[in-house]
Every structure is written in structure tokens, then in C-alpha cells.
Design a protein around this motif. Structure first.
Motif, PDB file in Angstrom:
ATOM      1  N   LYS A  45       0.839  -1.186   0.000  1.00  0.00           N
ATOM      2  CA  LYS A  45       0.000   0.000   0.000  1.00  0.00           C
ATOM      3  C   LYS A  45       0.882   1.247   0.000  1.00  0.00           C
ATOM      4  O   LYS A  45       2.056   1.194   0.337  1.00  0.00           O
ATOM      5  N   ILE A  46       0.266   2.339  -0.342  1.00  0.00           N
ATOM      6  CA  ILE A  46       0.900   3.638  -0.164  1.00  0.00           C
ATOM      7  C   ILE A  46       0.051   4.394   0.837  1.00  0.00           C
ATOM      8  O   ILE A  46      -1.155   4.536   0.654  1.00  0.00           O
ATOM      9  N   VAL A  47       0.666   4.810   1.923  1.00  0.00           N
ATOM     10  CA  VAL A  47      -0.016   5.556   2.964  1.00  0.00           C
ATOM     11  C   VAL A  47       0.507   6.986   2.904  1.00  0.00           C
ATOM     12  O   VAL A  47       1.721   7.202   2.863  1.00  0.00           O
ATOM     13  N   THR A  48      -0.398   7.949   2.888  1.00  0.00           N
ATOM     14  CA  THR A  48      -0.009   9.351   2.881  1.00  0.00           C
ATOM     15  C   THR A  48      -0.368   9.954   4.227  1.00  0.00           C
ATOM     16  O   THR A  48      -1.509   9.829   4.672  1.00  0.00           O
ATOM     17  N   ILE A  49       0.631  10.558   4.867  1.00  0.00           N
ATOM     18  CA  ILE A  49       0.411  11.150   6.185  1.00  0.00           C
ATOM     19  C   ILE A  49       0.787  12.630   6.164  1.00  0.00           C
ATOM     20  O   ILE A  49       1.654  13.050   5.400  1.00  0.00           O
ATOM     21  N   SER A  50       0.109  13.372   7.001  1.00  0.00           N
ATOM     22  CA  SER A  50       0.386  14.793   7.178  1.00  0.00           C
ATOM     23  C   SER A  50       0.936  14.986   8.580  1.00  0.00           C
ATOM     24  O   SER A  50       0.391  14.448   9.545  1.00  0.00           O
ATOM     25  N   LEU A  51       2.022  15.729   8.683  1.00  0.00           N
ATOM     26  CA  LEU A  51       2.664  15.975   9.976  1.00  0.00           C
ATOM     27  C   LEU A  51       2.895  17.461  10.154  1.00  0.00           C
ATOM     28  O   LEU A  51       3.260  18.148   9.197  1.00  0.00           O
ATOM     29  N   ASP A  52       2.696  17.944  11.357  1.00  0.00           N
ATOM     30  CA  ASP A  52       3.080  19.310  11.701  1.00  0.00           C
ATOM     31  C   ASP A  52       4.305  19.205  12.590  1.00  0.00           C
ATOM     32  O   ASP A  52       4.254  18.608  13.670  1.00  0.00           O
ATOM     33  N   LEU A  53       5.424  19.765  12.105  1.00  0.00           N
ATOM     34  CA  LEU A  53       6.702  19.653  12.797  1.00  0.00           C
ATOM     35  C   LEU A  53       7.161  21.011  13.298  1.00  0.00           C
ATOM     36  O   LEU A  53       7.017  22.017  12.599  1.00  0.00           O
ATOM     37  N   GLU A  54       7.739  21.014  14.506  1.00  0.00           N
ATOM     38  CA  GLU A  54       8.342  22.242  15.010  1.00  0.00           C
ATOM     39  C   GLU A  54       9.492  22.633  14.093  1.00  0.00           C
ATOM     40  O   GLU A  54      10.192  21.783  13.547  1.00  0.00           O
ATOM     41  N   HIS A  55       9.675  23.923  13.949  1.00  0.00           N
ATOM     42  CA  HIS A  55      10.758  24.435  13.100  1.00  0.00           C
ATOM     43  C   HIS A  55      12.073  24.389  13.885  1.00  0.00           C
ATOM     44  O   HIS A  55      12.564  25.392  14.382  1.00  0.00           O
ATOM     45  N   LYS A  56      12.592  23.161  14.025  1.00  0.00           N
ATOM     46  CA  LYS A  56      13.854  22.922  14.718  1.00  0.00           C
ATOM     47  C   LYS A  56      14.702  21.986  13.863  1.00  0.00           C
ATOM     48  O   LYS A  56      14.175  21.076  13.213  1.00  0.00           O
ATOM     49  N   SER A  57      15.985  22.196  13.922  1.00  0.00           N
ATOM     50  CA  SER A  57      16.905  21.364  13.173  1.00  0.00           C
ATOM     51  C   SER A  57      16.803  19.901  13.606  1.00  0.00           C
ATOM     52  O   SER A  57      16.805  19.597  14.794  1.00  0.00           O
ATOM     53  N   GLY A  58      16.687  18.995  12.634  1.00  0.00           N
ATOM     54  CA  GLY A  58      16.739  17.569  12.904  1.00  0.00           C
ATOM     55  C   GLY A  58      15.403  16.871  13.089  1.00  0.00           C
ATOM     56  O   GLY A  58      15.352  15.649  13.114  1.00  0.00           O
ATOM     57  N   VAL A  59      14.306  17.617  13.215  1.00  0.00           N
ATOM     58  CA  VAL A  59      13.006  16.968  13.454  1.00  0.00           C
ATOM     59  C   VAL A  59      12.583  16.156  12.229  1.00  0.00           C
ATOM     60  O   VAL A  59      12.215  14.981  12.348  1.00  0.00           O
TER      61      VAL A  59
ATOM     62  N   GLN B 248       7.072  19.693   1.816  1.00  0.00           N
ATOM     63  CA  GLN B 248       7.192  20.471   3.038  1.00  0.00           C
ATOM     64  C   GLN B 248       6.874  21.922   2.746  1.00  0.00           C
ATOM     65  O   GLN B 248       7.409  22.519   1.816  1.00  0.00           O
ATOM     66  N   GLY B 249       5.986  22.472   3.575  1.00  0.00           N
ATOM     67  CA  GLY B 249       5.656  23.887   3.464  1.00  0.00           C
ATOM     68  C   GLY B 249       6.629  24.720   4.277  1.00  0.00           C
ATOM     69  O   GLY B 249       7.377  24.210   5.110  1.00  0.00           O
ATOM     70  N   LEU B 250       6.611  26.011   4.033  1.00  0.00           N
ATOM     71  CA  LEU B 250       7.436  26.926   4.819  1.00  0.00           C
ATOM     72  C   LEU B 250       6.908  26.987   6.248  1.00  0.00           C
ATOM     73  O   LEU B 250       5.700  26.913   6.466  1.00  0.00           O
ATOM     74  N   PRO B 251       7.806  27.123   7.211  1.00  0.00           N
ATOM     75  CA  PRO B 251       7.340  27.216   8.599  1.00  0.00           C
ATOM     76  C   PRO B 251       6.532  28.491   8.831  1.00  0.00           C
ATOM     77  O   PRO B 251       6.927  29.572   8.413  1.00  0.00           O
ATOM     78  N   LEU B 252       5.387  28.320   9.479  1.00  0.00           N
ATOM     79  CA  LEU B 252       4.547  29.440   9.864  1.00  0.00           C
ATOM     80  C   LEU B 252       4.271  29.308  11.348  1.00  0.00           C
ATOM     81  O   LEU B 252       3.859  28.245  11.812  1.00  0.00           O
ATOM     82  N   GLN B 253       4.535  30.360  12.084  1.00  0.00           N
ATOM     83  CA  GLN B 253       4.327  30.375  13.534  1.00  0.00           C
ATOM     84  C   GLN B 253       5.032  29.198  14.212  1.00  0.00           C
ATOM     85  O   GLN B 253       4.505  28.560  15.116  1.00  0.00           O
ATOM     86  N   GLY B 254       6.223  28.892  13.715  1.00  0.00           N
ATOM     87  CA  GLY B 254       7.055  27.870  14.354  1.00  0.00           C
ATOM     88  C   GLY B 254       6.757  26.440  13.956  1.00  0.00           C
ATOM     89  O   GLY B 254       7.390  25.515  14.466  1.00  0.00           O
ATOM     90  N   LEU B 255       5.799  26.220  13.035  1.00  0.00           N
ATOM     91  CA  LEU B 255       5.459  24.868  12.590  1.00  0.00           C
ATOM     92  C   LEU B 255       5.521  24.778  11.075  1.00  0.00           C
ATOM     93  O   LEU B 255       5.128  25.700  10.366  1.00  0.00           O
ATOM     94  N   ALA B 256       5.998  23.628  10.593  1.00  0.00           N
ATOM     95  CA  ALA B 256       6.022  23.360   9.156  1.00  0.00           C
ATOM     96  C   ALA B 256       5.180  22.119   8.893  1.00  0.00           C
ATOM     97  O   ALA B 256       5.304  21.119   9.602  1.00  0.00           O
ATOM     98  N   ASN B 257       4.320  22.191   7.886  1.00  0.00           N
ATOM     99  CA  ASN B 257       3.528  21.027   7.516  1.00  0.00           C
ATOM    100  C   ASN B 257       4.320  20.202   6.512  1.00  0.00           C
ATOM    101  O   ASN B 257       4.881  20.740   5.560  1.00  0.00           O
ATOM    102  N   VAL B 258       4.372  18.897   6.758  1.00  0.00           N
ATOM    103  CA  VAL B 258       5.061  17.966   5.874  1.00  0.00           C
ATOM    104  C   VAL B 258       4.079  16.862   5.501  1.00  0.00           C
ATOM    105  O   VAL B 258       3.359  16.343   6.358  1.00  0.00           O
TER     106      VAL B 258
END
Length: 149
Positions: free
Chosen positions: A67-81, A101-111
Motif C-alpha cells: 500500500k501507499i499511505v499518505t500522512i500529514s505531519l506538523d513539525l516544530e521548526h527545529k533542526s533535525g526533526v 514540506q511547506g514553509l514554517p509558519l508560527q514555528g510549525l512546518a507542515n510535511v
């Protein structure tokens, strides 16, 4: 992040609103409706009920591999996450097909990740729980699954 728990439940005992939400999602996935409003109307459910339940009901695929599973994650804008996320997927045998990956907005980036599960040595649920333990991951949800690849 709070771990999600998944259950396999017979559709016969689910409330009508949840079953109609699943039907509306199926209508959208098949392209039988162009809008959520149209799909909800065809399924016989209100739009607000659809939005209330849409992120909590998914079709059960008996075989979680191939299968192919598509997931959405909101990641803190920190190196290595993001690196930790990608390494965790690889460690479980998942093959990442796409990364958006979207640009970080308010400290979070959507991937958004699309992961091929053919060679995974754990279930999709176990992978999601492993990812949920990563420091810096603030939100995670499955947004799509395909059948055979």
C-alpha cells in the motif's frame, strides 16, 4: 503528542452519522462528487457532521502491505526533526515516495509524506505510534491510503 488508538469495529454497531461520513468520503474518493457539500448531501449527512467525523473514520484494508499511505505531519521548526521522522520510517522498512514540506509558519512546518509499506516490518499503526513519539512532532494524521501499488 497523544497516541492514537485504533480499533476494528463492525459497521453494524457504528452510529449512522459515522457510517454516512464514511460513505461521503468514499463518494469523494471515487470522484462522484466535486465538493464536500455535494458528497455529504448524497450520503444523507450534514456538512458539519461530516467535518466532525471525517478524520476519525477510514476504510479497513485487510492487507497493510503493498500500500501507499499518505500522512500529514506538523513539525516544530527545529533542526533535525524532519530527519528523525525520515530515519524512523526507514528504520521500520518504509520507502518514502514523496516529501512535500511547506514553509514554517508560527514555528510549525507542515510535511506530507507518501510511504510505500511493502517492505515494512511493522503495521502502519505501529509506525504512526513510533512517529508520534518523536520530539518536535505536534500533529500527525493519515490523509490517504491506496490499494495495490
Amino acid at each position: 503528542m497523544k497516541k492514537q488508538k485504533f480499533f476494528m469495529i463492525s459497521s453494524e454497531i457504528l452510529p449512522e452519522a459515522i457510517m454516512k461520513t464514511a460513505k461521503a468520503k468514499e463518494i469523494l474518493a471515487k470522484g462522484e462528487a466535486e465538493t464536500v457539500n455535494e458528497a455529504a448531501e448524497l450520503a444523507g449527512i450534514s456538512r458539519s457532521a461530516f467535518y466532525k467525523y471525517k478524520d476519525g473514520i477510514f476504510p479497513l484494508y485487510r492487507d497493510s502491505h503493498n500500500k501507499i499511505v499518505t500522512i500529514s505531519l506538523d513539525l516544530e521548526h527545529k533542526s533535525g526533526v524532519l530527519s528523525k521522522v525520515l530515519n524512523s520510517v526507514a528504520a521500520e522498512g518504509g520507502n518514502i515516495l514523496t516529501i512535500n514540506q511547506g514553509l514554517p509558519l508560527q514555528g510549525l512546518a507542515n510535511v506530507t509524506l507518501s510511504i510505500e509499506t511493502t517492505e515494512m516490518n511493522v503495521t502502519t499503526e505501529d509506525l504512526l505510534n513510533t512517529l508520534g513519539d518523536i520530539s518536535g512532532l505536534k500533529n500527525l494524521k493519515v490523509i490517504g491510503q491506496s490499494s495495490q501499488i
